[in-house]
Enzyme design. Structure first.
Site, PDB file in Angstrom:
ATOM      1  N   PHE A   8       0.825  -1.198   0.000  1.00  0.00           N
ATOM      2  CA  PHE A   8       0.000   0.000   0.000  1.00  0.00           C
ATOM      3  C   PHE A   8       0.864   1.255   0.000  1.00  0.00           C
ATOM      4  CE2 PHE A   8      -3.275  -2.763   2.007  1.00  0.00           C
ATOM      5  CZ  PHE A   8      -4.376  -2.417   1.236  1.00  0.00           C
ATOM      6  N   ASP A   9       0.547   2.169  -0.887  1.00  0.00           N
ATOM      7  CA  ASP A   9       1.028   3.524  -0.703  1.00  0.00           C
ATOM      8  C   ASP A   9       0.363   4.064   0.554  1.00  0.00           C
ATOM      9  OD1 ASP A   9       2.065   6.183  -1.365  1.00  0.00           O
ATOM     10  OD2 ASP A   9       0.000   6.650  -1.954  1.00  0.00           O
TER      11      ASP A   9
END
Length: 227
Positions: A8-9
């Site tokens: 995940f960013d």
């Protein structure tokens, strides 16, 4: 399950960076005795900051230089007599307190049982760690991959090499990166040979010349993709 590892960013994917930034901007100008400055100079700051982050992705400026230079340019543009180093230091302290989440982020992470979750971010190390550890997602991620530690920023392959090494994985077909940025998250994932999911809540037009594997408007949609 199609994917075992989800990268995940952080900002504007799981964490509401706009809210954290706005609060920190107000707090720092208030701290230095000019609360009206948060509104008066916000547009200029955003313009300067976006340009410098693009330079960071292109390897044309370091993270350490960026955090001060954005305020230096702001103060020069508006003839403000603040010390950019001191201002930046205070701003980053306030920014590190911004633990606001994107709607549905906590529920999504809780529902991804059986997946290995990690953060991969170009953000500033101390700020990102403070925000993540102070949030409801503090115990969620197996690894927090930060560009300052990796020595590379997304979309460079080096940060993905670093992440794969940290996670002890090699099978790219089981990894999915989820992020809001076409130029860093999606381009980085495509170039590295892993599947990508563009989080696009505002329905922006894709003019970046890179095609994500998936596109979602709400975080909850990721569950159908993963499972």
């Amino acid at each position: 399950m199609k994917y075992d590892v989800i990268l995940f960013d952080a900002d504007d994917t799981l964490f509401d960076y706009g809210m954290a930034e706005g609060q920190a901007f107000l707090n720092v100008f208030t701290h230095f005795g000019l609360p009206a400055g948060a509104e008066e100079y916000a547009a200029s700051y955003q313009e300067i900051n976006r340009a410098l982050w693009a330079d960071l992705e292109a390897g044309q400026i370091t993270s350490a230089a960026l955090r001060v230079e954005r305020f230096n340019r702001l103060f020069v543009r508006h003839n403000l007599e603040y010390n950019p180093e001191e201002f930046s230091e205070a701003y980053l302290r306030f920014l590190g307190e911004g633990t606001f989440l994107i709607q549905g982020a906590a529920e999504l992470c809780g529902a991804l049982e059986g997946c290995r979750l990690a953060i991969i971010t170009n953000g500033i190390k101390d700020v990102q760690l403070s925000r993540i550890k102070g949030s409801p997602l503090a115990e969620t991620f197996e690894q927090i991959i930060i560009s300052e530690e990796a020595g590379y920023q997304k979309p460079a392959a080096g940060i993905f090499d670093y992440a794969f090494d940290k996670l002890g994985i090699s099978d790219k077909s089981r990894v999915l990166i989820v992020g809001d940025s076409l130029t860093s998250d999606i381009r980085g994932g495509v170039n590295y040979g892993i599947d990508t999911c563009w989080f696009n809540p505002l329905g922006k037009t894709n003019g970046a010349g890179v095609e994500p594997t998936y596109e979602i408007r709400e975080l909850a949609e990721l569950l159908d993709i993963v499972k």
